[in-house]
Each structure stands twice: as structure tokens, then as C-alpha cells.
Design a protein around this motif. Structure first.
Motif, PDB file in Angstrom:
ATOM      1  N   ARG A 100       0.810  -1.229   0.000  1.00  0.00           N
ATOM      2  CA  ARG A 100       0.000   0.000   0.000  1.00  0.00           C
ATOM      3  C   ARG A 100       0.834   1.265   0.000  1.00  0.00           C
ATOM      4  O   ARG A 100       0.319   2.370  -0.090  1.00  0.00           O
ATOM      5  CB  ARG A 100      -0.952  -0.011   1.202  1.00  0.00           C
ATOM      6  CG  ARG A 100      -1.931  -1.179   1.162  1.00  0.00           C
ATOM      7  CD  ARG A 100      -3.063  -1.003   2.117  1.00  0.00           C
ATOM      8  NE  ARG A 100      -2.676  -1.204   3.502  1.00  0.00           N
ATOM      9  CZ  ARG A 100      -2.871  -0.331   4.463  1.00  0.00           C
ATOM     10  NH1 ARG A 100      -3.454   0.816   4.177  1.00  0.00           N
ATOM     11  NH2 ARG A 100      -2.488  -0.583   5.703  1.00  0.00           N
ATOM     12  N   VAL A 101       2.158   1.087   0.101  1.00  0.00           N
ATOM     13  CA  VAL A 101       3.071   2.249   0.016  1.00  0.00           C
ATOM     14  C   VAL A 101       4.255   1.828  -0.869  1.00  0.00           C
ATOM     15  O   VAL A 101       4.527   0.638  -0.998  1.00  0.00           O
ATOM     16  CB  VAL A 101       3.595   2.676   1.415  1.00  0.00           C
ATOM     17  CG1 VAL A 101       2.476   3.114   2.317  1.00  0.00           C
ATOM     18  CG2 VAL A 101       4.409   1.564   2.066  1.00  0.00           C
ATOM     19  N   PRO A 102       4.970   2.808  -1.474  1.00  0.00           N
ATOM     20  CA  PRO A 102       6.148   2.412  -2.247  1.00  0.00           C
ATOM     21  C   PRO A 102       7.176   1.777  -1.296  1.00  0.00           C
ATOM     22  O   PRO A 102       7.548   2.385  -0.299  1.00  0.00           O
ATOM     23  CB  PRO A 102       6.679   3.740  -2.812  1.00  0.00           C
ATOM     24  CG  PRO A 102       5.540   4.695  -2.697  1.00  0.00           C
ATOM     25  CD  PRO A 102       4.734   4.265  -1.531  1.00  0.00           C
ATOM     26  N   LEU A 103       7.574   0.548  -1.622  1.00  0.00           N
ATOM     27  CA  LEU A 103       8.550  -0.150  -0.768  1.00  0.00           C
ATOM     28  C   LEU A 103       9.900  -0.142  -1.493  1.00  0.00           C
ATOM     29  O   LEU A 103      10.075  -0.803  -2.519  1.00  0.00           O
ATOM     30  CB  LEU A 103       8.087  -1.586  -0.515  1.00  0.00           C
ATOM     31  CG  LEU A 103       9.040  -2.428   0.338  1.00  0.00           C
ATOM     32  CD1 LEU A 103       8.974  -2.025   1.806  1.00  0.00           C
ATOM     33  CD2 LEU A 103       8.730  -3.924   0.215  1.00  0.00           C
ATOM     34  N   VAL A 104      10.831   0.679  -0.968  1.00  0.00           N
ATOM     35  CA  VAL A 104      12.176   0.748  -1.572  1.00  0.00           C
ATOM     36  C   VAL A 104      12.991  -0.367  -0.934  1.00  0.00           C
ATOM     37  O   VAL A 104      13.256  -0.347   0.268  1.00  0.00           O
ATOM     38  CB  VAL A 104      12.841   2.122  -1.306  1.00  0.00           C
ATOM     39  CG1 VAL A 104      14.207   2.192  -1.976  1.00  0.00           C
ATOM     40  CG2 VAL A 104      11.946   3.251  -1.769  1.00  0.00           C
ATOM     41  N   MET A 105      13.353  -1.368  -1.755  1.00  0.00           N
ATOM     42  CA  MET A 105      14.045  -2.525  -1.197  1.00  0.00           C
ATOM     43  C   MET A 105      15.519  -2.471  -1.580  1.00  0.00           C
ATOM     44  O   MET A 105      15.854  -2.525  -2.761  1.00  0.00           O
ATOM     45  CB  MET A 105      13.405  -3.787  -1.743  1.00  0.00           C
ATOM     46  CG  MET A 105      13.614  -4.948  -0.844  1.00  0.00           C
ATOM     47  SD  MET A 105      12.420  -6.198  -1.241  1.00  0.00           S
ATOM     48  CE  MET A 105      13.462  -7.324  -2.024  1.00  0.00           C
ATOM     49  N   ILE A 106      16.373  -2.299  -0.581  1.00  0.00           N
ATOM     50  CA  ILE A 106      17.813  -2.207  -0.849  1.00  0.00           C
ATOM     51  C   ILE A 106      18.461  -3.523  -0.437  1.00  0.00           C
ATOM     52  O   ILE A 106      18.567  -3.830   0.752  1.00  0.00           O
ATOM     53  CB  ILE A 106      18.428  -1.002  -0.088  1.00  0.00           C
ATOM     54  CG1 ILE A 106      17.722   0.293  -0.544  1.00  0.00           C
ATOM     55  CG2 ILE A 106      19.934  -0.923  -0.312  1.00  0.00           C
ATOM     56  CD1 ILE A 106      18.200   1.544   0.148  1.00  0.00           C
ATOM     57  N   LEU A 107      18.828  -4.312  -1.452  1.00  0.00           N
ATOM     58  CA  LEU A 107      19.468  -5.604  -1.165  1.00  0.00           C
ATOM     59  C   LEU A 107      20.971  -5.414  -1.230  1.00  0.00           C
ATOM     60  O   LEU A 107      21.491  -4.851  -2.196  1.00  0.00           O
ATOM     61  CB  LEU A 107      19.047  -6.656  -2.201  1.00  0.00           C
ATOM     62  CG  LEU A 107      17.553  -6.917  -2.368  1.00  0.00           C
ATOM     63  CD1 LEU A 107      17.326  -8.010  -3.394  1.00  0.00           C
ATOM     64  CD2 LEU A 107      16.940  -7.315  -1.033  1.00  0.00           C
ATOM     65  N   LEU A 166       8.529   3.532   2.110  1.00  0.00           N
ATOM     66  CA  LEU A 166       9.044   2.751   3.230  1.00  0.00           C
ATOM     67  C   LEU A 166      10.294   2.050   2.688  1.00  0.00           C
ATOM     68  O   LEU A 166      10.249   1.440   1.617  1.00  0.00           O
ATOM     69  CB  LEU A 166       7.971   1.726   3.640  1.00  0.00           C
ATOM     70  CG  LEU A 166       8.364   0.624   4.603  1.00  0.00           C
ATOM     71  CD1 LEU A 166       8.717   1.196   5.966  1.00  0.00           C
ATOM     72  CD2 LEU A 166       7.206  -0.366   4.771  1.00  0.00           C
ATOM     73  N   THR A 167      11.423   2.197   3.411  1.00  0.00           N
ATOM     74  CA  THR A 167      12.664   1.589   2.890  1.00  0.00           C
ATOM     75  C   THR A 167      13.014   0.344   3.688  1.00  0.00           C
ATOM     76  O   THR A 167      13.023   0.375   4.927  1.00  0.00           O
ATOM     77  CB  THR A 167      13.819   2.612   2.971  1.00  0.00           C
ATOM     78  OG1 THR A 167      13.385   3.809   2.318  1.00  0.00           O
ATOM     79  CG2 THR A 167      15.069   2.110   2.268  1.00  0.00           C
ATOM     80  N   LEU A 168      13.267  -0.735   2.940  1.00  0.00           N
ATOM     81  CA  LEU A 168      13.646  -1.992   3.583  1.00  0.00           C
ATOM     82  C   LEU A 168      15.094  -2.324   3.202  1.00  0.00           C
ATOM     83  O   LEU A 168      15.420  -2.446   2.013  1.00  0.00           O
ATOM     84  CB  LEU A 168      12.705  -3.111   3.101  1.00  0.00           C
ATOM     85  CG  LEU A 168      13.129  -4.540   3.418  1.00  0.00           C
ATOM     86  CD1 LEU A 168      13.122  -4.806   4.915  1.00  0.00           C
ATOM     87  CD2 LEU A 168      12.198  -5.544   2.713  1.00  0.00           C
ATOM     88  N   HIS A 169      15.963  -2.398   4.216  1.00  0.00           N
ATOM     89  CA  HIS A 169      17.366  -2.768   3.968  1.00  0.00           C
ATOM     90  C   HIS A 169      17.544  -4.243   4.292  1.00  0.00           C
ATOM     91  O   HIS A 169      17.161  -4.680   5.380  1.00  0.00           O
ATOM     92  CB  HIS A 169      18.298  -1.963   4.877  1.00  0.00           C
ATOM     93  CG  HIS A 169      18.327  -0.502   4.552  1.00  0.00           C
ATOM     94  ND1 HIS A 169      19.316   0.081   3.806  1.00  0.00           N
ATOM     95  CD2 HIS A 169      17.471   0.499   4.865  1.00  0.00           C
ATOM     96  CE1 HIS A 169      19.079   1.371   3.687  1.00  0.00           C
ATOM     97  NE2 HIS A 169      17.961   1.657   4.323  1.00  0.00           N
ATOM     98  N   VAL A 170      18.104  -4.979   3.340  1.00  0.00           N
ATOM     99  CA  VAL A 170      18.406  -6.388   3.600  1.00  0.00           C
ATOM    100  C   VAL A 170      19.893  -6.601   3.321  1.00  0.00           C
ATOM    101  O   VAL A 170      20.322  -6.532   2.174  1.00  0.00           O
ATOM    102  CB  VAL A 170      17.552  -7.322   2.712  1.00  0.00           C
ATOM    103  CG1 VAL A 170      17.898  -8.779   2.989  1.00  0.00           C
ATOM    104  CG2 VAL A 170      16.074  -7.067   2.913  1.00  0.00           C
ATOM    105  N   LYS A 171      20.662  -6.812   4.378  1.00  0.00           N
ATOM    106  CA  LYS A 171      22.108  -7.068   4.240  1.00  0.00           C
ATOM    107  C   LYS A 171      22.282  -8.544   4.543  1.00  0.00           C
ATOM    108  O   LYS A 171      22.101  -8.968   5.686  1.00  0.00           O
ATOM    109  CB  LYS A 171      22.871  -6.224   5.280  1.00  0.00           C
ATOM    110  CG  LYS A 171      23.764  -5.170   4.690  1.00  0.00           C
ATOM    111  CD  LYS A 171      24.482  -4.450   5.793  1.00  0.00           C
ATOM    112  CE  LYS A 171      25.640  -3.664   5.240  1.00  0.00           C
ATOM    113  NZ  LYS A 171      26.328  -2.947   6.289  1.00  0.00           N
ATOM    114  N   LYS A 172      22.575  -9.309   3.474  1.00  0.00           N
ATOM    115  CA  LYS A 172      22.528 -10.747   3.692  1.00  0.00           C
ATOM    116  C   LYS A 172      23.521 -11.431   2.772  1.00  0.00           C
ATOM    117  O   LYS A 172      23.764 -10.948   1.647  1.00  0.00           O
ATOM    118  CB  LYS A 172      21.094 -11.190   3.366  1.00  0.00           C
ATOM    119  CG  LYS A 172      20.717 -12.527   3.866  1.00  0.00           C
ATOM    120  CD  LYS A 172      19.260 -12.782   3.550  1.00  0.00           C
ATOM    121  CE  LYS A 172      19.012 -14.277   3.563  1.00  0.00           C
ATOM    122  NZ  LYS A 172      17.692 -14.636   3.189  1.00  0.00           N
ATOM    123  N   CYS A 173      24.021 -12.533   3.217  1.00  0.00           N
ATOM    124  CA  CYS A 173      24.966 -13.303   2.428  1.00  0.00           C
ATOM    125  C   CYS A 173      24.250 -13.883   1.201  1.00  0.00           C
ATOM    126  O   CYS A 173      23.177 -14.483   1.327  1.00  0.00           O
ATOM    127  CB  CYS A 173      25.507 -14.408   3.322  1.00  0.00           C
ATOM    128  SG  CYS A 173      26.401 -15.653   2.435  1.00  0.00           S
TER     129      CYS A 173
END
Ligand SMILES: Nc1nc2c(ncn2[C@@H]2O[C@H](COP(=O)(O)OP(=O)(O)OP(=O)(O)O)[C@@H](O)[C@H]2O)c(=O)[nH]1
Length: 547
Positions: free
Chosen positions: A76-83, A132-139
Motif C-alpha cells: 500500500r506504500v512504495p517499498l524501496v528494497m535495498i538488497l 518505506l525503505t527496507l534494507h536487507v544485508k545478507k549473504c
């Protein structure tokens, strides 16, 4: 083999990741600084698609995390996904919205996104364009930044505003319109692509499809005809298609990738599709390449735009007044403003130097004053508009002034009558003209004062008052002087009429000659024909009156 494992081992992907990560970090930093609101567009992968087409499922497949999924509106909102690929085995996941940061983990991410969405867009089914910004720092995740947008829906459901379509399509357009955006169009294999609203919208901003990549989801649900659909390319997708199968139900990511691999290998219809366009690992690789190309292409332009903005801001900053702490400092600044205004006025009013205001013709004062003067002069020479019959007024006056006098000499009273009538008619004009001149000068003074004091709003009201007082005083003196001159004209029989002055000068010039000739005649006592430029009638009357 899981998609993430493939991303890990593919040398091309790791080399891209190593080279592109610093650039991607820079772009993400710029995004966080909200440079887009300053008109600087950043290369962005924007995920669009009709409602429930599988956008969030594609993103969670790429990131290996759970996102809110399901039937009906979820995003329902722009989800900025930073992988972001990380060497650490412990994933780091956090959300940012407004100035809040919410740390979370893989298990609670869905819930955290739901709560944050509710905080931004309310608990109903409405949408909001606050990201809404989602940060995913993952191997093992690919280095990608993508924006997931709400799915397009035409019919509002219970609890949704009537204009939900306009709201969502406006939001999508804002993200996909810039030439720097890559459109990741998510299409469900279960529908006819030509009927997809997301295709219609992306074609509006990317007619040739050169920045559109299509991801076909739910390949497992509709394998029939999928090969034909992606090879026929009825909808003009320039960057090509990638067919995928996302996680179904409660499968793990590893299971989902295994099932996807088996599906495209064993299904008699799907196995015929080229291996270069199937599976999440292929999609990840394609996106990384497209993103790298896009960043490389756009970065020089972005740097240039930022430099220009910075230079402009520095100029603006330098214009700001220094903080003044004492009366002395304030006085120095005031004297400085005064001096600059004086010099500027001297240049434009006296020297005719307009280099300071090349484009403002109104401040080219010497030229404008010359224009006003010549227009005034033309108006003065014009026949008064009240005159209807040529010379009739003059004849009337002459009739009324009949008296004993020299023939062919206009009676003095008639001359004064005609002259004063004319002076009466136009005596307001010089006064109006001088008022017009001062109004113009007041405008000029106001522009110059504003220019040099615009950074000192605290003194502007006083400057304005002083300007008004000064101009009204000088204007009054000036107007009074002109009135005085005109009144003097009315009292005397003086005139500057150019025609009158020419004839008068000619006559006076020939007077001396006439007197000399007359004296010669008198001394020699005989007649001569004299050639003088005075009226013959005058000579006759002179002869007759001779003793
Ligand atoms: N069988 C199957 N189901 C899928 C696939 N992709 C998505 N789905 C299902 O389709 C439904 C909608 O998926 P979402 O990912 O929520 O769709 P969305 O486009 O993000 O939805 P909104 O953002 O709300 O418009 C979910 O129930 C998913 O499980 C797929 O490849 N195969």
C-alpha cells in the motif's frame, strides 16, 4: 541448487557486485538525501504490475525473505528494497520511514512491514506515496535496489477510496516516467498480457519498451501457450521476458527454487522455453546487468546536475547576510548598501551603462527618458483634438478684435487671445509629464533598492518609507516649478512655437537691411526698387506715410 547459491558462484555476478556496489551505495545515499525532490532523477528499478500479479513474491524470491503476500491489496506504500550482499552469516534487516528506524529479522519481517505500512497509510485499505525503505544485508543476495509499488486496481473494494485507481496510477507514473527508471513489469501467466493495465501504463512512458523488462509469474499455473506468449511479444517488451515460479504456500526458498528448476526442466510445455529466460537466478543476473548499465549511463549526468545545483546553492548562500552583532557592523552594511545603490543609479540614470541589467529594458533609464521626452514633444506639437474647423477659432477671435490699427498687422489683443487659449489648453500637459517622469524614477529607485537590500528584510520597510518620502518631496518641488513656468507663459506673450520663431527670426534678420536701404533712399532723394523680404503692403504703407 538455490538461486542465492547461483548468484554466489557465478563469477560474472560477483565481479559485477564488486564493481557496482560502491556506485549503488552512492545512488542509495543520494536517494536517502531525497535528491529526487530537487529534480535529480536516479536510476531505479521500479516493480509494477496489476493487483496480485506476484510483485512481492518476485521480490521475496530475489531477496530470500518473506514479504506480505496474498490476494487483494498487500503493498500500500512504495517499498524501496535495498538488497546488499554481506559476508556475514547473520543477516541484517531493518526498515526506515520518516526519521524512524525499525530493526527486525527474517522471521518478523512481514509483521514489521505491515505495522510500518499501517503507520504510514492507516489501518484500512488506502494507499500512500510516502515510501518505506527496507534494507536487507545478507549473504548471497544480489546487489540491487528496487521499488515495489501498489498493484493497479480499477475497482475499489470495501474501505478503499473511490479514486484508488487514480491514486495508484499517479504514484506509478511518478516512478516510471523518468528516463532513468527501469520498469520491471510483473505479468501473471494466467492472464492475456494485452489486457494488463501495467502494460498500458508502461507503454505510455516507454513506447519502444527499451527500458521495460517483463517477469512472467505463475508459470506453474498456466504453462499452456506461455512459450508462444513470450516469443510473440505482442506487447513490445524491449529488454525481454523472464518466466519464473515463486514460492507457493509455506514452501521454503530453497524448496521453491528447487521446484522452479524442476518445473522448467520437466514440464513438457515449459521445458521448451529457452533456459536463458527462465528462473529467479537468471532474473537476478539480468537485473544486476541492467542496473549496472543504467548507473554507468546516468552517473555522469547526475554528477553534472549535482554540481550545477551545488554551485547555485553556494551563490544563494553567499548572498545571505552575515550575522550582525553590533550597531557598528549594521551601520557599515547600511553605508555599503547606500553606496552600491548610488553607483548603480549613476550608471543607469546618467552614464547610460546598462551592463548590470542587460535584460531589464525598464532600467535602461537614459533611453527610456529620451523616449518619454520625444513622445511628450510629439504630443505638444499635435493639433489639439478639440479643433474641428481649421483656423475657425482664430478667425472668430480676429473678428472680435477689429479696431483701428495698421492694416495686415494682427491686433495684439487677438494674438494674446489666441495664444493664451492655446496655452490654457495645454498647460496641464507639462505638469502631467513631470509627474509621469517622477513615477518612473520612483519605480527605478525601488527596483535598485530592492536588489541591494533583498537580503536585509529588517531594513526594507524603512527604506521603502524613506524612498516614498524623498520622491514625494522632490516631485512636489518639481511639479511646483513646472506650474510656475507655465503660469509665467500665461502671463506674457512669449511663445516658443517653432513656426512663429522661424518667421520671426527671418524678419528680424532682414530688418537691418531694410533700414539701411531706406536711409540710402532718403539721403539720395530718388527712388530705388528694393528687394527685401518683407511684405509689399508694408512698403506701400511706408511710401504713403512718407512726408
Ligand atoms: N502458484 C503460484 N502462485 C504465485 C506465484 N507468484 C505469486 N503467487 C501467488 O499469487 C498471490 C499474489 O501474490 P503477491 O506477491 O502478493 O502479489 P502482488 O502483486 O505483490 O500483490 P499486490 O501488491 O497486493 O498487488 C499470492 O497468493 C502468491 O502466493 C507463482 O509463481 N506461482
Amino acid at each position: 541448487m538455490s538461486s542465492l547459491a547461483i548468484v554466489n558462484i557465478a563469477p560474472i555476478v560477483s565481479s559485477y557486485n564488486d564493481r557496482i556496489r560502491p556506485l549503488l551505495d552512492t545512488v542509495d545515499k543520494l536517494r536517502n538525501l531525497n535528491v529526487m525532490s530537487q529534480g535529480i532523477q536516479l536510476p531505479t528499478i521500479v516493480v509494477v504490475g496489476d493487483q496480485s500479479s506476484g510483485k512481492s513474491s518476485v521480490l521475496e524470491s530475489l531477496a530470500g525473505i518473506s514479504l506480505p503476500r496474498g490476494q487483494g491489496i498487500c503493498t500500500r506504500v512504495p517499498l524501496v528494497m535495498i538488497l546488499q550482499r554481506s559476508p556475514s552469516v547473520e543477516p541484517e534487516i531493518w526498515l526506515e520511514f520518516g526519521d524512524k528506524r525499525v530493526d527486525t529479522d527474517e522471521e518478523h519481517i512481514t509483521e514489521a512491514i505491515r505495522t510500518a505500512t499501517e503507520a504510514i497509510a492507516g489501518s484500512g485499505k488506502g494507499v500512500s506515496d510516502t515510501p518505506l525503505t527496507l534494507h536487507v544485508k545478507k549473504c548471497g543476495v544480489p546487489d540491487l535496489t528496487m521499488v515495489d509499488l501498489p498493484g493497479i486496481t480499477r475497482v475499489p473494494v470495501n474501505g478503499q477510496p473511490e479514486n484508488i485507481y487514480e491514486q495508484i496510477s499517479g504514484m506509478i507514473m511518478k516512478y516510471i516516467e523518468p528516463q532513468e527508471s527501469i520498469i520491471l513489469n510483473v505479468l501473471s501467466a494466467t492472464v492475456d498480457f494485452t489486457t494488463c493495465e501495467s502494460i498500458r501504463m508502461s507503454r505510455q512512458v516507454d513506447k519502444t519498451g527499451e527500458r521495460t523488462l517483463a517477469v512472467v509469474t505463475k508459470a506453474d499455473m498456466a504453462p499452456e501457450g506461455l512459450l508462444q506468449k513470450v516469443t510473440a511479444d505482442d506487447v513490445n517488451i524491449g529488454l525481454g521476458y523472464v518466466c519464473v515460479r515463486n514460492r507457493v504456500g509455506e514452501e521454503t526458498y530453497q524448496e521453491a527454487r528447487k521446484q522452479e528448476e524442476l518445473l522448467f526442466k520437466n514440464n513438457p510445455l515449459l521445458s521448451m522455453i529457452d533456459k536463458d529466460i527462465v528462473g529467479i537466478p537468471v532474473l537476478a543476473q539480468k537485473l544486476i546487468q541492467i542496473q549496472a548499465t543504467m548507473i554507468t549511463r546516468c552517473l555522469p549526468d547526475i554528477v553534472q546536475k549535482i554540481k550545477e545545483k551545488l554551485e547555485h546553492s553556494v551563490v544563494e548562500l553567499n548572498k545571505l547576510p552575515l550575522v550582525m552583532t553590533s550597531t557598528g557592523e549594521a551601520l557599515v552594511t547600511f553605508v555599503k548598501i547606500n553606496g552600491s545603490v548610488k553607483e548603480s543609479l549613476l550608471r543607469i540614470l546618467v552614464q547610460g551603462d546598462f551592463s548590470e541589467y542587460p535584460d531589464d529594458a525598464n532600467l535602461h533609464c537614459t533611453a527610456r527618458l529620451a523616449d518619454m521626452l520625444s513622445e511628450f514633444s510629439d504630443n505638444l506639437q499635435d493639433q489639439p483634438q478639440t479643433v474641428t474647423d481649421f483656423l475657425m477659432d482664430e478667425i472668430k477671435v480676429l473678428e472680435e478684435c477689429k479696431c483701428i490699427g495698421l492694416p495686415n498687422f494682427i491686433p495684439r489683443s487677438a494674438f494674446l487671445g489666441i495664444l493664451s487659449h492655446r496655452v490654457d489648453e495645454m498647460h496641464r500637459e507639462p505638469v502631467e509629464f513631470i509627474e509621469e517622469i517622477w513615477n518612473y524614477l520612483e519605480g527605478v529607485l525601488s527596483s535598485v533598492l530592492t536588489k541591494y537590500s533583498e537580503n536585509f528584510p529588517q531594513i526594507q520597510p524603512s527604506i521603502k518609507r524613506a524612498r516614498r518620502n524623498l520622491i514625494s518631496k522632490i516631485k512636489e518641488t518639481s511639479v511646483n516649478r513646472v506650474i510656475e513656468i507655465v503660469e509665467m507663459e500665461k502671463l506674457t506673450d512669449y511663445t516658443c512655437n517653432p513656426e512663429y520663431m522661424t518667421v520671426y527670426t527671418q524678419k528680424i534678420a532682414s530688418q537691418e537691411n531694410f533700414v539701411r536701404k531706406k536711409n540710402q533712399i532718403l539721403s539720395k532723394n530718388h527712388r530705388y526698387n528694393i528687394d527685401i523680404t518683407i511684405d509689399r503692403a508694408d512698403i506701400k504703407s511706408f511710401n504713403r506715410s512718407k512726408p
